[in-house]
Design a protein around this motif. Structure first.
Motif, PDB file in Angstrom:
ATOM      1  N   ALA A   1       3.345  14.427   3.987  1.00 19.41           N
ATOM      2  CA  ALA A   1       3.303  14.430   5.449  1.00 19.41           C
ATOM      3  C   ALA A   1       4.217  13.378   6.064  1.00 19.41           C
ATOM      4  O   ALA A   1       4.507  13.417   7.252  1.00 19.41           O
ATOM      5  CB  ALA A   1       1.867  14.199   5.924  1.00 19.41           C
ATOM      6  N   GLU A   2       4.660  12.405   5.236  1.00 16.34           N
ATOM      7  CA  GLU A   2       5.514  11.307   5.694  1.00 16.34           C
ATOM      8  C   GLU A   2       4.836  10.535   6.827  1.00 16.34           C
ATOM      9  O   GLU A   2       5.430  10.250   7.864  1.00 16.34           O
ATOM     10  CB  GLU A   2       6.893  11.812   6.125  1.00 16.34           C
ATOM     11  N   GLU A   3       3.570  10.181   6.617  1.00 13.54           N
ATOM     12  CA  GLU A   3       2.795   9.470   7.628  1.00 13.54           C
ATOM     13  C   GLU A   3       2.036   8.307   6.994  1.00 13.54           C
ATOM     14  O   GLU A   3       1.577   8.396   5.855  1.00 13.54           O
ATOM     15  CB  GLU A   3       1.800  10.409   8.316  1.00 13.54           C
ATOM     16  N   PHE A   4       1.886   7.224   7.775  1.00 14.29           N
ATOM     17  CA  PHE A   4       1.083   6.078   7.372  1.00 14.29           C
ATOM     18  C   PHE A   4      -0.292   6.144   8.038  1.00 14.29           C
ATOM     19  O   PHE A   4      -0.432   6.641   9.155  1.00 14.29           O
ATOM     20  CB  PHE A   4       1.740   4.767   7.819  1.00 14.29           C
ATOM     21  N   SER A   5      -1.279   5.610   7.364  1.00 18.82           N
ATOM     22  CA  SER A   5      -2.566   5.331   7.982  1.00 18.82           C
ATOM     23  C   SER A   5      -3.012   3.955   7.496  1.00 18.82           C
ATOM     24  O   SER A   5      -2.706   3.562   6.366  1.00 18.82           O
ATOM     25  CB  SER A   5      -3.615   6.389   7.616  1.00 18.82           C
ATOM     26  N   LYS A   6      -3.726   3.223   8.354  1.00 14.96           N
ATOM     27  CA  LYS A   6      -4.114   1.848   8.024  1.00 14.96           C
ATOM     28  C   LYS A   6      -5.620   1.701   8.060  1.00 14.96           C
ATOM     29  O   LYS A   6      -6.297   2.299   8.898  1.00 14.96           O
ATOM     30  CB  LYS A   6      -3.457   0.874   9.007  1.00 14.96           C
ATOM     31  N   SER A   7      -6.160   0.890   7.168  1.00 14.69           N
ATOM     32  CA  SER A   7      -7.600   0.660   7.120  1.00 14.69           C
ATOM     33  C   SER A   7      -7.866  -0.689   6.463  1.00 14.69           C
ATOM     34  O   SER A   7      -6.948  -1.383   6.023  1.00 14.69           O
ATOM     35  CB  SER A   7      -8.293   1.777   6.327  1.00 14.69           C
ATOM     36  N   ILE A   8      -9.140  -1.063   6.393  1.00 12.68           N
ATOM     37  CA  ILE A   8      -9.558  -2.255   5.671  1.00 12.68           C
ATOM     38  C   ILE A   8      -9.747  -1.892   4.200  1.00 12.68           C
ATOM     39  O   ILE A   8     -10.202  -0.798   3.882  1.00 12.68           O
ATOM     40  CB  ILE A   8     -10.857  -2.817   6.267  1.00 12.68           C
ATOM     41  N   VAL A   9      -9.405  -2.806   3.309  1.00 10.96           N
ATOM     42  CA  VAL A   9      -9.566  -2.532   1.880  1.00 10.96           C
ATOM     43  C   VAL A   9     -11.044  -2.292   1.576  1.00 10.96           C
ATOM     44  O   VAL A   9     -11.930  -2.769   2.301  1.00 10.96           O
ATOM     45  CB  VAL A   9      -9.023  -3.702   1.030  1.00 10.96           C
ATOM     46  N   PRO A  10     -11.349  -1.546   0.507  1.00  9.64           N
ATOM     47  CA  PRO A  10     -12.749  -1.213   0.208  1.00  9.64           C
ATOM     48  C   PRO A  10     -13.647  -2.435   0.028  1.00  9.64           C
ATOM     49  O   PRO A  10     -14.805  -2.429   0.457  1.00  9.64           O
ATOM     50  CB  PRO A  10     -12.639  -0.404  -1.092  1.00  9.64           C
ATOM     51  N   GLU A  11     -13.147  -3.492  -0.609  1.00  9.39           N
ATOM     52  CA  GLU A  11     -13.963  -4.680  -0.858  1.00  9.39           C
ATOM     53  C   GLU A  11     -13.182  -5.928  -0.442  1.00  9.39           C
ATOM     54  O   GLU A  11     -12.549  -6.584  -1.274  1.00  9.39           O
ATOM     55  CB  GLU A  11     -14.362  -4.761  -2.335  1.00  9.39           C
ATOM     56  N   PRO A  12     -13.207  -6.286   0.834  1.00 14.55           N
ATOM     57  CA  PRO A  12     -12.468  -7.466   1.296  1.00 14.55           C
ATOM     58  C   PRO A  12     -12.890  -8.724   0.546  1.00 14.55           C
ATOM     59  O   PRO A  12     -14.063  -8.921   0.233  1.00 14.55           O
ATOM     60  CB  PRO A  12     -12.846  -7.555   2.776  1.00 14.55           C
ATOM     61  N   LYS A  13     -11.909  -9.582   0.263  1.00 10.02           N
ATOM     62  CA  LYS A  13     -12.161 -10.835  -0.442  1.00 10.02           C
ATOM     63  C   LYS A  13     -11.922 -12.008   0.494  1.00 10.02           C
ATOM     64  O   LYS A  13     -11.085 -11.950   1.387  1.00 10.02           O
ATOM     65  CB  LYS A  13     -11.226 -10.962  -1.657  1.00 10.02           C
ATOM     66  N   VAL A  14     -12.656 -13.088   0.257  1.00  8.06           N
ATOM     67  CA  VAL A  14     -12.446 -14.307   1.020  1.00  8.06           C
ATOM     68  C   VAL A  14     -11.085 -14.878   0.682  1.00  8.06           C
ATOM     69  O   VAL A  14     -10.697 -14.932  -0.488  1.00  8.06           O
ATOM     70  CB  VAL A  14     -13.550 -15.335   0.722  1.00  8.06           C
ATOM     71  N   ILE A  15     -10.340 -15.276   1.698  1.00  4.97           N
ATOM     72  CA  ILE A  15      -9.023 -15.864   1.476  1.00  4.97           C
ATOM     73  C   ILE A  15      -9.105 -17.365   1.724  1.00  4.97           C
ATOM     74  O   ILE A  15     -10.027 -17.858   2.353  1.00  4.97           O
ATOM     75  CB  ILE A  15      -7.964 -15.229   2.396  1.00  4.97           C
TER      76      ILE A  15
ATOM     77  N   PHE B   1      12.434 -10.502   1.214  1.00  5.20           N
ATOM     78  CA  PHE B   1      12.243  -9.848  -0.083  1.00  5.20           C
ATOM     79  C   PHE B   1      11.792  -8.427   0.175  1.00  5.20           C
ATOM     80  O   PHE B   1      10.810  -8.197   0.868  1.00  5.20           O
ATOM     81  CB  PHE B   1      11.186 -10.609  -0.886  1.00  5.20           C
ATOM     82  N   LEU B   2      12.524  -7.444  -0.361  1.00  2.75           N
ATOM     83  CA  LEU B   2      12.226  -6.033  -0.105  1.00  2.75           C
ATOM     84  C   LEU B   2      11.968  -5.304  -1.419  1.00  2.75           C
ATOM     85  O   LEU B   2      12.746  -5.413  -2.366  1.00  2.75           O
ATOM     86  CB  LEU B   2      13.380  -5.346   0.626  1.00  2.75           C
ATOM     87  N   VAL B   3      10.877  -4.560  -1.449  1.00  2.05           N
ATOM     88  CA  VAL B   3      10.560  -3.704  -2.598  1.00  2.05           C
ATOM     89  C   VAL B   3      10.644  -2.253  -2.144  1.00  2.05           C
ATOM     90  O   VAL B   3       9.939  -1.842  -1.218  1.00  2.05           O
ATOM     91  CB  VAL B   3       9.153  -3.995  -3.154  1.00  2.05           C
ATOM     92  N   TYR B   4      11.507  -1.471  -2.789  1.00  4.33           N
ATOM     93  CA  TYR B   4      11.649  -0.050  -2.488  1.00  4.33           C
ATOM     94  C   TYR B   4      10.883   0.731  -3.551  1.00  4.33           C
ATOM     95  O   TYR B   4      11.149   0.618  -4.737  1.00  4.33           O
ATOM     96  CB  TYR B   4      13.126   0.354  -2.518  1.00  4.33           C
ATOM     97  N   ALA B   5       9.923   1.535  -3.099  1.00  2.00           N
ATOM     98  CA  ALA B   5       9.095   2.290  -4.038  1.00  2.00           C
ATOM     99  C   ALA B   5       8.564   3.547  -3.366  1.00  2.00           C
ATOM    100  O   ALA B   5       7.789   3.449  -2.408  1.00  2.00           O
ATOM    101  CB  ALA B   5       7.935   1.428  -4.550  1.00  2.00           C
ATOM    102  N   ASN B   6       8.998   4.695  -3.837  1.00  2.00           N
ATOM    103  CA  ASN B   6       8.508   5.985  -3.330  1.00  2.00           C
ATOM    104  C   ASN B   6       8.520   6.077  -1.803  1.00  2.00           C
ATOM    105  O   ASN B   6       7.477   6.208  -1.156  1.00  2.00           O
ATOM    106  CB  ASN B   6       7.105   6.276  -3.864  1.00  2.00           C
ATOM    107  N   GLU B   7       9.712   5.986  -1.237  1.00  2.00           N
ATOM    108  CA  GLU B   7       9.948   6.149   0.198  1.00  2.00           C
ATOM    109  C   GLU B   7       9.318   5.077   1.071  1.00  2.00           C
ATOM    110  O   GLU B   7       9.336   5.189   2.300  1.00  2.00           O
ATOM    111  CB  GLU B   7       9.478   7.534   0.711  1.00  2.00           C
ATOM    112  N   VAL B   8       8.751   4.046   0.486  1.00  2.00           N
ATOM    113  CA  VAL B   8       8.133   2.971   1.254  1.00  2.00           C
ATOM    114  C   VAL B   8       8.855   1.663   0.969  1.00  2.00           C
ATOM    115  O   VAL B   8       9.142   1.339  -0.180  1.00  2.00           O
ATOM    116  CB  VAL B   8       6.636   2.838   0.912  1.00  2.00           C
ATOM    117  N   VAL B   9       9.141   0.926   2.041  1.00  2.00           N
ATOM    118  CA  VAL B   9       9.744  -0.402   1.915  1.00  2.00           C
ATOM    119  C   VAL B   9       8.692  -1.439   2.283  1.00  2.00           C
ATOM    120  O   VAL B   9       8.098  -1.374   3.360  1.00  2.00           O
ATOM    121  CB  VAL B   9      10.964  -0.576   2.845  1.00  2.00           C
TER     122      VAL B   9
END
Length: 365
Positions: free
Chosen positions: A269-283, A199-207
Motif C-alpha cells: 500500500a506504500e503507507e505508514f501507520s504509527k503506534s505505541i510499541v506493544p511493551e513500552p520500556k522505561v528509558i 546516519f541513513l539506513v536504507y531498507a525495503n523502501e524505508v529510510v
C-alpha cells in the motif's frame, strides 16, 4: 543557559526564538548550551520533548498536532520561519533537527502469502540489490551466514550487530555529506553522534535517519511490511523514492518517532501507520526514574512521571483533572497497568493514538 527554562511548558518552547532557532539552524554554540541544560535533567523534560516533536510535526506539514498548544497565528509564524530557513539552506522541509536525536529501528512483520507474492512477482528485483547497484565507487559488503549475531565496526566507529541471514553494504569511508548504509535483513545499530553527517539506513523502501543513537532494523527482502521501533531518542522514517520513483527526491515525507513508538510501512500500500510499541520500556538511568509511590499526589504529577519515564506523551484535560489525586504504588506495574490504575482512579478511559496516549473524560471521586 537560563535556568528559568525549567519552568517552561510546551507552548513556551515553541514561542521561544532560542529554542526554534536551535531546532531549525543548530550551531556548535547553541548545541553546547542546550545540551548543558538537558544534561541537568530538567523537571520539564517531557515538555521540551513534546515541543521538539510538535515543531518537527509542523515542519512536516502536520500542523494540526499543535493546534491545541499554540494559536493558529503562532503556527503560521513558525511555518513562515521554517520556509525562510529552507530558502536560505536550499534544503527540503524534511530535514531533521540536531538536538538530542536518538534513534530508531526498523523491524519487519511477517506476512506469509503477501510476502510470497511480493518475492515471486514477474521481473522482481530485491530492493537491496537495486540500491547497492546504484552506489558509485567501491563499497564494502558484509554477509552473516552463521547462526550467531556478528559485530561490525563501521568507518565512523558506529557498531552494527548483524543478525544471521542478513547483509549490509557501506562505503569504506563516510566521506560524503551523509553516512549511508544499505541493509537486507536485521541489524542493531549503535551510531556515533555526528551533527555534520546524518546516519541513513536504507531498507525495503524505508529510510531511517538519525544523528547518533541505538536502534534495530529488520528488513528481509521477502517480507511485505516494515516496522520501525524506537527504544530511545527520536528518529525520522520516510519512504525512499530514489529507486521506485525516478526523477523525484530520494525521500518523501514520513513520520517522526519518539521513544517507545513504532511505525509500520506496508510495501504494497506504500503507507505508514504509527503506534505505541506493544511493551513500552522505561528509558533513562535508574537515578532518573521516579519511585512511582504516591500518597494523595495530584494526578497531573503522576501522569508527568509516566510521560518522562517512558518518553510517551499523554494528552488529557488538565483543567478538568486539576483537583484529582492518586494514592497507589505503581512501582512494579507495566506501562499499560499504570494507565489502567490512573484511569480507574479518575473514572476515565484512554486510547493509544498516533504514538501517544489520549485520556478521555475523568472526574475526581
Amino acid at each position: 543557559m537560563d535556568h528559568s527554562l525549567d519552568n517552561y511548558v510546551t507552548a513556551d518552547f515553541l514561542l521561544s526564538d532560542e529554542f526554534v532557532g536551535h531546532q531549525l539552524e543548530p550551531t556548535p554554540e547553541t548545541a553546547q548550551l542546550w545540551d548543558a541544560w538537558l544534561a541537568g535533567n530538567p523537571p520539564n523534560l517531557a515538555e521540551w520533548n513534546r515541543a521538539v516533536y510538535l515543531l518537527e510535526s509542523i515542519r512536516q506539514g502536520l500542523s494540526e498536532y499543535a493546534e491545541n498548544i499554540i494559536s493558529d497565528e503562532a503556527i503560521e509564524a513558525l511555518l513562515a520561519r521554517i520556509r525562510e530557513t529552507n530558502r536560505r539552506q536550499h534544503a527540503p522541509m524534511h530535514r531533521i533537527g540536531y538536538s538530542r536525536w536518538v534513534a530508531a529501528a526498523v523491524l519487519l512483520l511477517l506476512s506469509g502469502l503477501l510476502a510470497y507474492w511480493w518475492l515471486s512477482r514477474p521481473g522482481s528485483q530485491t530492493y537491496y540489490a537495486t540500491r547497492v547497484g546504484e552506489v558509485h565507487g567501491a563499497y564494502t559488503e558484509r554477509a552473516n551466514q552463521s547462526k550467531a549475531v556478528e559485530t561490525i565496526v563501521l568507518p565512523d566507529s558506529s557498531i552494527v550487530k548483524l543478525a544471521p541471514g542478513s547483509r549490509i553494504s557501506f562505503k569504506p569511508s563516510f566521506d560524503a555529506a551523509a553516512r549511508e548504509v544499505y541493509l537486507s535483513g536485521e541489524a542493531d545499530f549503535k551510531v556515533m553522534r555526528d551533527v555534520r553527517k546524518p546516519f541513513l539506513v536504507y531498507a525495503n523502501e524505508v529510510v531511517t535517519r538519525v544523528l547518533g543513537t541505538q536502534f534495530t532494523v529488520r528488513a528481509f527482502d521477502a517480507e511485505a511490511k516494515v516496522l520501525v521501533n524506537v527504544s530511545s531518542g527520536q528518529v525520522s522514517v520516510s519512504k525512499d523514492n530514489g529507486v521506485v520513483e525516478k526523477g523525484k527526491s530520494r525521500s518523501a515525507s514520513g513520520l517522526l518517532l519518539l521513544p517507545n513508538q513504532q511505525a509500520v510501512f506496508s510495501r504494497q500500500a506504500e503507507e505508514f501507520s504509527k503506534s505505541i510499541v506493544p511493551e513500552p520500556k522505561v528509558i533513562g538511568t535508574t537515578r532518573q526514574v521516579p519511585s512511582f509511590e504516591y500518597d494523595a499526589v495530584p494526578v497531573s504529577e503522576v501522569i508527568r512521571d509516566v510521560e518522562e519515564a517512558y518518553g510517551i506523551s499523554i494528552l488529557y484535560n488538565k483543567e478538568q483533572l486539576k483537583n484529582c489525586e492518586l494514592s497507589a504504588s505503581l512501582k512494579t506495574e507495566t506501562f499499560e497497568e499504570k494507565l489502567r490504575v490512573i484511569c480507574t482512579t479518575i473514572n476515565a478511559d484512554y486510547q493509544k493514538l498516533d504514538g501517544q496516549v489520549v485520556i478521555h473524560g475523568g472526574e475526581c471521586r
